[in-house]
Design a protein around this motif. Sequence first.
Motif, PDB file in Angstrom:
ATOM      1  N   GLU A 131      -7.639   9.846   0.899  1.00  8.78           N
ATOM      2  CA  GLU A 131      -6.671   8.624   0.829  1.00  8.78           C
ATOM      3  C   GLU A 131      -5.941   8.333  -0.263  1.00  8.78           C
ATOM      4  OE1 GLU A 131     -10.056   8.201   4.048  1.00  8.78           O
ATOM      5  OE2 GLU A 131      -9.882   8.890   1.938  1.00  8.78           O
ATOM      6  N   GLN A 132      -6.448   9.015  -1.450  1.00 13.74           N
ATOM      7  CA  GLN A 132      -5.984   8.688  -2.808  1.00 13.74           C
ATOM      8  C   GLN A 132      -4.816   9.834  -3.280  1.00 13.74           C
ATOM      9  OE1 GLN A 132      -9.949   8.535  -4.342  1.00 13.74           O
ATOM     10  NE2 GLN A 132      -9.620   6.438  -4.620  1.00 13.74           N
ATOM     11  N   GLU A 133      -4.145  10.138  -2.245  1.00 19.15           N
ATOM     12  CA  GLU A 133      -3.251  11.388  -2.646  1.00 19.15           C
ATOM     13  C   GLU A 133      -1.786  10.486  -3.489  1.00 19.15           C
ATOM     14  OE1 GLU A 133      -1.005   8.713   0.170  1.00 19.15           O
ATOM     15  OE2 GLU A 133      -3.124   9.536   0.060  1.00 19.15           O
ATOM     16  N   ALA A 134      -2.023   9.149  -3.692  1.00 22.37           N
ATOM     17  CA  ALA A 134      -0.830   8.412  -4.248  1.00 22.37           C
ATOM     18  C   ALA A 134      -1.502   7.248  -4.701  1.00 22.37           C
ATOM     19  CB  ALA A 134       0.321   8.257  -3.552  1.00 22.37           C
ATOM     20  N   PRO A 135      -0.764   6.398  -5.684  1.00 27.03           N
ATOM     21  CA  PRO A 135      -1.382   5.146  -5.871  1.00 27.03           C
ATOM     22  C   PRO A 135      -1.027   4.261  -4.574  1.00 27.03           C
ATOM     23  CG  PRO A 135      -0.046   5.865  -7.942  1.00 27.03           C
ATOM     24  CD  PRO A 135       0.096   7.107  -6.437  1.00 27.03           C
ATOM     25  N   HIS A 136      -2.062   3.251  -4.150  1.00 29.05           N
ATOM     26  CA  HIS A 136      -1.901   2.511  -3.081  1.00 29.05           C
ATOM     27  C   HIS A 136      -2.613   1.095  -3.348  1.00 29.05           C
ATOM     28  CE1 HIS A 136      -1.135   5.567  -0.360  1.00 29.05           C
ATOM     29  NE2 HIS A 136      -2.120   6.007  -0.673  1.00 29.05           N
ATOM     30  N   VAL A 137      -1.319   0.114  -3.835  1.00 30.16           N
ATOM     31  CA  VAL A 137      -1.654  -1.102  -4.179  1.00 30.16           C
ATOM     32  C   VAL A 137      -2.028  -1.865  -2.701  1.00 30.16           C
ATOM     33  CG1 VAL A 137      -0.979  -3.400  -4.983  1.00 30.16           C
ATOM     34  CG2 VAL A 137      -0.026  -1.024  -6.031  1.00 30.16           C
ATOM     35  N   HIS A 138      -3.388  -2.636  -2.852  1.00 28.70           N
ATOM     36  CA  HIS A 138      -3.852  -3.068  -1.635  1.00 28.70           C
ATOM     37  C   HIS A 138      -4.154  -4.585  -1.707  1.00 28.70           C
ATOM     38  CE1 HIS A 138      -5.669  -3.098   2.156  1.00 28.70           C
ATOM     39  NE2 HIS A 138      -5.868  -1.647   1.967  1.00 28.70           N
ATOM     40  N   TYR A 139      -3.995  -5.200  -3.133  1.00 28.74           N
ATOM     41  CA  TYR A 139      -4.350  -6.889  -3.195  1.00 28.74           C
ATOM     42  C   TYR A 139      -3.727  -7.139  -4.494  1.00 28.74           C
ATOM     43  CZ  TYR A 139      -7.587 -10.677  -4.234  1.00 28.74           C
ATOM     44  OH  TYR A 139      -8.086 -11.979  -4.252  1.00 28.74           O
ATOM     45  N   ALA A 140      -3.095  -8.408  -4.204  1.00 30.19           N
ATOM     46  CA  ALA A 140      -2.456  -9.123  -5.455  1.00 30.19           C
ATOM     47  C   ALA A 140      -2.615 -10.778  -5.161  1.00 30.19           C
ATOM     48  CB  ALA A 140      -0.936  -8.836  -5.497  1.00 30.19           C
ATOM     49  N   ASP A 141      -3.424 -11.247  -6.184  1.00 30.74           N
ATOM     50  CA  ASP A 141      -3.770 -12.675  -6.127  1.00 30.74           C
ATOM     51  C   ASP A 141      -4.215 -13.068  -7.159  1.00 30.74           C
ATOM     52  OD1 ASP A 141      -4.065 -15.020  -4.634  1.00 30.74           O
ATOM     53  OD2 ASP A 141      -4.687 -14.410  -2.896  1.00 30.74           O
TER      54      ASP A 141
ATOM     55  N   TYR B 263       0.758  -1.071   0.122  1.00 35.23           N
ATOM     56  CA  TYR B 263      -0.067  -0.091  -0.076  1.00 35.23           C
ATOM     57  C   TYR B 263       0.812   1.176  -0.001  1.00 35.23           C
ATOM     58  CZ  TYR B 263      -3.478   3.304   1.950  1.00 35.23           C
ATOM     59  OH  TYR B 263      -4.328   4.274   1.890  1.00 35.23           O
ATOM     60  N   HIS B 264       1.911   1.385   0.790  1.00 36.35           N
ATOM     61  CA  HIS B 264       2.668   2.482   0.970  1.00 36.35           C
ATOM     62  C   HIS B 264       3.650   2.799  -0.350  1.00 36.35           C
ATOM     63  CE1 HIS B 264       1.302   2.823   5.137  1.00 36.35           C
ATOM     64  NE2 HIS B 264       1.619   1.628   5.131  1.00 36.35           N
ATOM     65  N   THR B 265       4.311   1.823  -0.708  1.00 37.70           N
ATOM     66  CA  THR B 265       5.055   2.088  -1.761  1.00 37.70           C
ATOM     67  C   THR B 265       4.514   1.951  -3.215  1.00 37.70           C
ATOM     68  OG1 THR B 265       5.857  -0.282  -2.086  1.00 37.70           O
ATOM     69  CG2 THR B 265       7.101   1.061  -0.222  1.00 37.70           C
ATOM     70  N   ALA B 266       3.157   1.248  -3.380  1.00 35.48           N
ATOM     71  CA  ALA B 266       2.545   1.176  -4.465  1.00 35.48           C
ATOM     72  C   ALA B 266       3.130   0.022  -5.375  1.00 35.48           C
ATOM     73  CB  ALA B 266       2.334   2.431  -5.370  1.00 35.48           C
ATOM     74  N   LYS B 267       3.874  -0.812  -4.933  1.00 38.84           N
ATOM     75  CA  LYS B 267       4.506  -1.907  -5.747  1.00 38.84           C
ATOM     76  C   LYS B 267       3.968  -3.315  -5.459  1.00 38.84           C
ATOM     77  CE  LYS B 267       9.164  -0.078  -5.684  1.00 38.84           C
ATOM     78  NZ  LYS B 267      10.652  -0.302  -5.030  1.00 38.84           N
ATOM     79  N   VAL B 268       3.965  -4.177  -6.498  1.00 35.37           N
ATOM     80  CA  VAL B 268       3.732  -5.346  -6.557  1.00 35.37           C
ATOM     81  C   VAL B 268       5.011  -6.188  -6.596  1.00 35.37           C
ATOM     82  CG1 VAL B 268       2.359  -7.531  -7.663  1.00 35.37           C
ATOM     83  CG2 VAL B 268       1.691  -4.968  -7.549  1.00 35.37           C
ATOM     84  N   ASP B 269       5.225  -6.939  -5.664  1.00 39.04           N
ATOM     85  CA  ASP B 269       6.373  -7.857  -5.775  1.00 39.04           C
ATOM     86  C   ASP B 269       6.039  -9.240  -5.676  1.00 39.04           C
ATOM     87  OD1 ASP B 269       8.291  -5.717  -5.553  1.00 39.04           O
ATOM     88  OD2 ASP B 269       8.078  -5.418  -3.234  1.00 39.04           O
TER      89      ASP B 269
END
Length: 342
Positions: free
Chosen positions: A138-148, A105-111
């Motif tokens: 809460e949308q001041e930046a991209p926030h990746v929240h789920y990856a499945d 969420y914080h870095t907007a990365k999918v690893d």
Amino acid sequence: MTEQFLIGTYTKKTSKGIYKATLDTDQGKITNVELAIPSQKPAYLQVGKNGRVYAIKQVDDQGGVASYSLSDSNAKMLSDVLAAGAPPAYVGLDEERHLLYSANYHTAKVDVFKISPDGELTQTDSVLHEGATGPQPEQEAPHVHYADLTPDKRLVVCDLGMDLVVVYDISDDGKLTAVSRYKCEDGFGTRHIAFHPNGKYAYLLGELSSKLEVLKYNDKDASFKHLQTIKTIPATWTAHNGAAAIRISKDGKYVYTSNRGENTIAVFEIQPDFTVKHIQSISTEGDFPRDFNLSKDESYLLASNQNSDNLTLYKRNPETGKLTLIQKDIYCPEPVCVMKWK
């Protein structure tokens, strides 16, 4: 008969890591909650085969993922991969390709991480989300929240900041290639997604909007078509609320979502056209229900209340989908993730 859940937690107060909760299915009662894996901030986890557990981990100012072996009497950390900054919000497991995915969420990365036979984790790819974001604070930046995984074994990623769902193809060596993007309404706050057992429909949960979208999924090009949007809270609810978790019954008849604020589990009946009808909202008997899960035969539902340090157990009617409260005030510190273990 008994079965067990694993409870991921925050460790800001008294929690010491991942806990296990035992459900006595004959009595309809949670009989024991105890520490299973000592760890810092294991806020989300997945249960793999052969007693493997994969979880978020934080050590001081570093965050990442870890793998563990877990039996009734012993827990052992096998591997971790940490980097400077906040830990991820979600981990997804791909047993077939031996891959682990994390959404930060914080870095907007999918690893992406390769899982070796002995549980060693090695990072294979990292994708950064960049672009226009939504109108909410809460949308001041991209926030990746789920990856499945999608039903056809692609990776689906929810970005709360961008009101976006992105689907990626996955190579066997753990590399991602974007193949589709679905844009929700502005301010939706895309958090989690769950697919119908038939693989052709998806139910997308918006945290910031407290809305549920019904989507038709096309596995030929990984695209989504919007069918319906419905609120997870009453129209009369005006205080703050954030939708959190979503689950679908195995028979494909009911969708369940949690509401943090109204502090309820909302129940939706899936209609013949795969849209949904709201049929129940029931109190979680606590504050801030971040997650919940169904028992193995789906006769019970266990909810976790983060701020009030308690779990709540319901009996589920498989015919109507509705829930009945049977046990509350089950102490568990800072519970935020509920997964079936064994």
